[in-house]
Design an enzyme around this catalytic site. Sequence first.
Site, mmCIF file in Angstrom:
data_model
loop_
_atom_site.group_PDB
_atom_site.id
_atom_site.type_symbol
_atom_site.label_atom_id
_atom_site.label_comp_id
_atom_site.label_asym_id
_atom_site.label_seq_id
_atom_site.Cartn_x
_atom_site.Cartn_y
_atom_site.Cartn_z
ATOM 1 C CG ASP A 1 29.750 -101.663 -62.265
ATOM 2 O OD1 ASP A 1 29.619 -102.787 -61.727
ATOM 3 O OD2 ASP A 1 29.313 -101.392 -63.401
ATOM 4 C CB CYS B 1 19.761 -95.784 -30.838
ATOM 5 S SG CYS B 1 18.953 -97.096 -29.883
ATOM 6 N NE ARG C 1 16.442 -93.505 -31.839
ATOM 7 C CZ ARG C 1 17.061 -92.400 -31.444
ATOM 8 N NH1 ARG C 1 17.236 -91.408 -32.310
ATOM 9 N NH2 ARG C 1 17.499 -92.279 -30.201
#
Length: 246
Positions: free
Chosen positions: A172, A59, A65
């Site tokens: 998957d 950030c 953040r």
Amino acid sequence: MSDPDGTTRPSLRRADLRRLRDALDHGETPLPASLAADPAARTSPGVHSAPRGTILTVCTGNICRSPMGEVLLRAQLRDAGVRVHSAGTHALVDHEMTEQAQQLAVASGADAAEAAAHRARLLTVQHLAETDLVLTMAREHRSYVVQLLPALLRRTFTVREFARLAATLTDDEVRRAVTAAGTDAGARLRALAELVGGQRGMVPAEPDNDDVIDPYRRSQTTYELSASQLVPAVAEVTRVVRAALG
């Protein structure tokens, strides 16, 4: 360009940053002319990471953040063999996380001691050269990273962008896609980044929703909004990273 503390930062052209951000938002991946003209800027020795794989969150100040993202990802990937760290493009070097950010991170599952121990650091090319996947908090940081090390163009996302694209992939599908990368965690993270990046042209762009709002020096409500944007994105990142490394 140097900061008052003597730290040298790259000189980044605003026009290039805007063009690069717009291109990435629309699923394109051109290099700015100023970088394309400099072959040395395209590559950097040691771009591959350590064997266990590395994720970097970025950030601006590295006190709200990105450290929240760091400690949350670290908590959720603790047994996955991944190194998670953070840095700021204009870091308030050695500062702690803000109290509000620490509280929200811990409330969302981060380790309190790790949140308290965080100290901000300035983003460097070396940090990027050792990283397999870069997750920034906003598009401006994504552009900054790619300007700093263009070799990471296809491995750099905003965290919400990555989550949005990754949500289109099943576990998957992720496992099948990274199989060819072998057993090395770093190689698998790089393969995951390529896979998720490939969704950019398949999924409608939502650039306005790809940033995590900056709460620094703002209200508690803004901090909570920032966390509400970041926490679900981190959960989605965790899901596909675990699928890739499992």
